[in-house]
Design a protein around this motif. Structure first.
Motif, PDB file in Angstrom:
ATOM      1  N   VAL A  46      34.718  -9.767 -20.253  1.00 17.32           N
ATOM      2  CA  VAL A  46      33.995  -9.253 -21.649  1.00 17.32           C
ATOM      3  C   VAL A  46      34.989  -9.511 -22.557  1.00 17.32           C
ATOM      4  O   VAL A  46      36.232  -9.032 -22.658  1.00 17.32           O
ATOM      5  CB  VAL A  46      33.712  -7.844 -21.492  1.00 17.32           C
ATOM      6  N   GLU A  47      34.567 -10.242 -23.660  1.00 19.20           N
ATOM      7  CA  GLU A  47      35.443 -10.819 -24.723  1.00 19.20           C
ATOM      8  C   GLU A  47      35.402  -9.863 -25.801  1.00 19.20           C
ATOM      9  O   GLU A  47      36.502  -9.504 -26.565  1.00 19.20           O
ATOM     10  CB  GLU A  47      34.892 -12.139 -25.369  1.00 19.20           C
ATOM     11  N   ASP A  48      34.129  -9.083 -26.008  1.00 18.53           N
ATOM     12  CA  ASP A  48      34.120  -8.184 -27.399  1.00 18.53           C
ATOM     13  C   ASP A  48      32.869  -7.517 -27.163  1.00 18.53           C
ATOM     14  O   ASP A  48      31.888  -7.692 -26.155  1.00 18.53           O
ATOM     15  CB  ASP A  48      34.073  -8.929 -28.616  1.00 18.53           C
ATOM     16  N   VAL A  49      32.918  -5.950 -27.631  1.00 19.63           N
ATOM     17  CA  VAL A  49      31.647  -5.245 -27.452  1.00 19.63           C
ATOM     18  C   VAL A  49      31.518  -4.498 -28.777  1.00 19.63           C
ATOM     19  O   VAL A  49      32.600  -4.300 -29.385  1.00 19.63           O
ATOM     20  CB  VAL A  49      32.028  -3.961 -26.452  1.00 19.63           C
ATOM     21  N   TRP A  50      30.452  -4.580 -29.418  1.00 19.12           N
ATOM     22  CA  TRP A  50      29.965  -4.087 -30.720  1.00 19.12           C
ATOM     23  C   TRP A  50      28.764  -3.564 -30.870  1.00 19.12           C
ATOM     24  O   TRP A  50      27.781  -3.991 -29.982  1.00 19.12           O
ATOM     25  CB  TRP A  50      30.410  -4.936 -31.984  1.00 19.12           C
ATOM     26  N   THR A  51      28.381  -2.692 -31.575  1.00 19.53           N
ATOM     27  CA  THR A  51      27.214  -2.084 -31.858  1.00 19.53           C
ATOM     28  C   THR A  51      26.307  -2.706 -32.907  1.00 19.53           C
ATOM     29  O   THR A  51      26.844  -2.942 -34.233  1.00 19.53           O
ATOM     30  CB  THR A  51      27.111  -0.551 -32.009  1.00 19.53           C
ATOM     31  N   HIS A  52      25.055  -3.180 -32.661  1.00 20.91           N
ATOM     32  CA  HIS A  52      24.280  -3.746 -33.803  1.00 20.91           C
ATOM     33  C   HIS A  52      23.761  -2.829 -34.727  1.00 20.91           C
ATOM     34  O   HIS A  52      23.107  -1.815 -34.242  1.00 20.91           O
ATOM     35  CB  HIS A  52      23.282  -4.673 -33.133  1.00 20.91           C
ATOM     36  N   ILE A  53      23.469  -2.695 -35.938  1.00 17.73           N
ATOM     37  CA  ILE A  53      23.171  -1.632 -36.795  1.00 17.73           C
ATOM     38  C   ILE A  53      22.083  -2.456 -37.757  1.00 17.73           C
ATOM     39  O   ILE A  53      22.520  -3.443 -38.319  1.00 17.73           O
ATOM     40  CB  ILE A  53      24.289  -1.203 -37.883  1.00 17.73           C
ATOM     41  N   ASN A  54      21.038  -1.904 -37.824  1.00 18.31           N
ATOM     42  CA  ASN A  54      19.967  -2.706 -38.650  1.00 18.31           C
ATOM     43  C   ASN A  54      20.055  -1.839 -40.075  1.00 18.31           C
ATOM     44  O   ASN A  54      19.436  -0.873 -40.081  1.00 18.31           O
ATOM     45  CB  ASN A  54      18.650  -2.453 -38.042  1.00 18.31           C
ATOM     46  N   LEU A  55      20.365  -2.761 -40.810  1.00 16.56           N
ATOM     47  CA  LEU A  55      20.440  -2.132 -42.420  1.00 16.56           C
ATOM     48  C   LEU A  55      19.093  -2.517 -43.293  1.00 16.56           C
ATOM     49  O   LEU A  55      19.112  -2.245 -44.355  1.00 16.56           O
ATOM     50  CB  LEU A  55      21.807  -2.765 -42.914  1.00 16.56           C
ATOM     51  N   ASP A  56      18.144  -3.274 -42.621  1.00 15.58           N
ATOM     52  CA  ASP A  56      17.233  -3.504 -43.617  1.00 15.58           C
ATOM     53  C   ASP A  56      15.963  -2.393 -43.704  1.00 15.58           C
ATOM     54  O   ASP A  56      15.100  -2.760 -44.514  1.00 15.58           O
ATOM     55  CB  ASP A  56      16.212  -4.763 -42.635  1.00 15.58           C
ATOM     56  N   GLN A  57      16.244  -1.446 -43.004  1.00  9.80           N
ATOM     57  CA  GLN A  57      15.380  -0.234 -43.388  1.00  9.80           C
ATOM     58  C   GLN A  57      16.100   0.886 -44.403  1.00  9.80           C
ATOM     59  O   GLN A  57      17.436   0.717 -44.420  1.00  9.80           O
ATOM     60  CB  GLN A  57      15.256   0.423 -41.841  1.00  9.80           C
ATOM     61  N   GLU A  58      15.286   1.752 -44.737  1.00  6.11           N
ATOM     62  CA  GLU A  58      15.852   2.680 -45.669  1.00  6.11           C
ATOM     63  C   GLU A  58      17.028   3.551 -45.001  1.00  6.11           C
ATOM     64  O   GLU A  58      17.962   4.055 -45.454  1.00  6.11           O
ATOM     65  CB  GLU A  58      14.625   3.674 -46.306  1.00  6.11           C
ATOM     66  N   GLN A  59      16.395   4.127 -43.716  1.00  4.18           N
ATOM     67  CA  GLN A  59      17.541   4.722 -42.920  1.00  4.18           C
ATOM     68  C   GLN A  59      18.233   3.765 -41.941  1.00  4.18           C
ATOM     69  O   GLN A  59      17.518   3.034 -41.101  1.00  4.18           O
ATOM     70  CB  GLN A  59      16.994   5.795 -42.173  1.00  4.18           C
ATOM     71  N   PRO A  60      19.470   3.369 -41.946  1.00  4.81           N
ATOM     72  CA  PRO A  60      20.136   2.476 -41.037  1.00  4.81           C
ATOM     73  C   PRO A  60      19.773   3.050 -39.577  1.00  4.81           C
ATOM     74  O   PRO A  60      19.958   4.037 -39.330  1.00  4.81           O
ATOM     75  CB  PRO A  60      21.584   2.526 -41.183  1.00  4.81           C
ATOM     76  N   GLN A  61      19.529   2.109 -38.651  1.00  4.05           N
ATOM     77  CA  GLN A  61      19.301   2.334 -37.566  1.00  4.05           C
ATOM     78  C   GLN A  61      20.120   1.714 -36.236  1.00  4.05           C
ATOM     79  O   GLN A  61      20.192   0.258 -36.518  1.00  4.05           O
ATOM     80  CB  GLN A  61      17.684   1.877 -37.051  1.00  4.05           C
ATOM     81  N   GLN A  62      20.608   2.206 -35.490  1.00  2.70           N
ATOM     82  CA  GLN A  62      21.413   1.620 -34.416  1.00  2.70           C
ATOM     83  C   GLN A  62      20.689   0.766 -33.567  1.00  2.70           C
ATOM     84  O   GLN A  62      19.707   1.302 -32.875  1.00  2.70           O
ATOM     85  CB  GLN A  62      22.290   2.712 -33.719  1.00  2.70           C
ATOM     86  N   GLY A  63      20.952  -0.256 -33.235  1.00  4.43           N
ATOM     87  CA  GLY A  63      20.360  -1.159 -32.249  1.00  4.43           C
ATOM     88  C   GLY A  63      21.077  -1.367 -31.099  1.00  4.43           C
ATOM     89  O   GLY A  63      21.841  -0.368 -30.789  1.00  4.43           O
ATOM     90  N   ALA A  64      20.790  -2.395 -30.198  1.00  3.63           N
ATOM     91  CA  ALA A  64      21.600  -2.527 -28.998  1.00  3.63           C
ATOM     92  C   ALA A  64      22.966  -2.885 -29.371  1.00  3.63           C
ATOM     93  O   ALA A  64      23.498  -3.358 -30.135  1.00  3.63           O
ATOM     94  CB  ALA A  64      21.125  -3.856 -28.354  1.00  3.63           C
ATOM     95  N   VAL A  65      23.867  -2.418 -28.069  1.00  2.00           N
ATOM     96  CA  VAL A  65      25.192  -3.107 -28.014  1.00  2.00           C
ATOM     97  C   VAL A  65      25.172  -4.315 -27.546  1.00  2.00           C
ATOM     98  O   VAL A  65      24.746  -4.787 -26.619  1.00  2.00           O
ATOM     99  CB  VAL A  65      25.889  -1.777 -27.016  1.00  2.00           C
ATOM    100  N   GLN A  66      26.200  -4.990 -28.487  1.00  2.00           N
ATOM    101  CA  GLN A  66      26.202  -6.506 -27.995  1.00  2.00           C
ATOM    102  C   GLN A  66      27.504  -6.498 -26.948  1.00  2.00           C
ATOM    103  O   GLN A  66      28.713  -6.079 -27.413  1.00  2.00           O
ATOM    104  CB  GLN A  66      26.421  -7.368 -29.165  1.00  2.00           C
ATOM    105  N   VAL A  67      27.410  -7.282 -25.955  1.00  2.00           N
ATOM    106  CA  VAL A  67      28.604  -7.331 -25.290  1.00  2.00           C
ATOM    107  C   VAL A  67      28.635  -8.956 -25.209  1.00  2.00           C
ATOM    108  O   VAL A  67      27.921  -9.677 -24.535  1.00  2.00           O
ATOM    109  CB  VAL A  67      28.163  -7.175 -23.581  1.00  2.00           C
ATOM    110  N   LEU A  68      29.771  -9.538 -25.552  1.00  2.00           N
ATOM    111  CA  LEU A  68      30.129 -10.999 -25.735  1.00  2.00           C
ATOM    112  C   LEU A  68      30.968 -11.504 -24.362  1.00  2.00           C
ATOM    113  O   LEU A  68      31.957 -10.811 -24.231  1.00  2.00           O
ATOM    114  CB  LEU A  68      31.120 -11.241 -27.188  1.00  2.00           C
ATOM    115  N   VAL A  69      30.301 -12.464 -24.044  1.00  2.00           N
ATOM    116  CA  VAL A  69      31.200 -12.994 -22.848  1.00  2.00           C
ATOM    117  C   VAL A  69      31.093 -14.538 -22.950  1.00  2.00           C
ATOM    118  O   VAL A  69      30.356 -15.107 -23.838  1.00  2.00           O
ATOM    119  CB  VAL A  69      30.367 -12.766 -21.329  1.00  2.00           C
ATOM    120  N   LYS A  70      31.993 -15.338 -22.295  1.00  2.00           N
ATOM    121  CA  LYS A  70      31.850 -16.713 -22.312  1.00  2.00           C
ATOM    122  C   LYS A  70      31.653 -17.241 -20.981  1.00  2.00           C
ATOM    123  O   LYS A  70      32.108 -17.024 -19.986  1.00  2.00           O
ATOM    124  CB  LYS A  70      33.376 -17.482 -22.832  1.00  2.00           C
TER     125      LYS A  70
END
Length: 87
Positions: A46-70
Motif C-alpha cells: 500500500v503506497e497511500d490511503v486517503w478518504t474521498h470527500i464529495n464537495l459537489d453537494q451542499e453538505q460534503p459527504q465522505q465517500g470511499a476510502v482510496q487505497v493506492l497500490v502499484k
C-alpha cells in the motif's frame, strides 16, 4: 467501503463488503495485501490511503476510502511467501 486504486494501470477495484461493522478494513500505508486484477493475483504494498470527500453537494459527504497500490511492484503470492519466509 474502500476502493483499491492501481495507479500504474489507472484502474479502480471496489471492495463493497468492507463496511465498518465487517471484518475487512482499509489497510494502512506500508501494509501488504493480495490484489486480484484481470485474473492475476499479486501481493502489493500500500503506497497511500486517503478518504474521498464529495464537495459537489451542499453538505460534503465522505465517500470511499482510496487505497493506492502499484501493480508493477506486486509479487506473485508464492514468490512473496518464499522471499519473506512465511508459512
Amino acid at each position: 467501503m474502500y476502493q483499491i486504486l492501481i495507479v500504474d494501470k489507472n484502474k479502480e477495484i471496489s471492495v463493497p463488503s468492507a463496511r465498518s461493522n465487517h471484518e475487512f478494513r482499509p489497510p494502512s500505508k506500508g501494509e501488504h495485501m493480495l490484489v486480484r486484477w484481470q485474473g492475476e493475483t499479486k501481493v502489493c504494498e500500500v503506497e497511500d490511503v486517503w478518504t474521498h470527500i464529495n464537495l459537489d453537494q451542499e453538505q460534503p459527504q465522505q465517500g470511499a476510502v482510496q487505497v493506492l497500490v502499484k501493480w508493477s511492484k506486486g509479487l506473485p503470492p508464492n514468490v512473496y511467501v518464499r522471499r519473506f519466509g512465511l508459512k
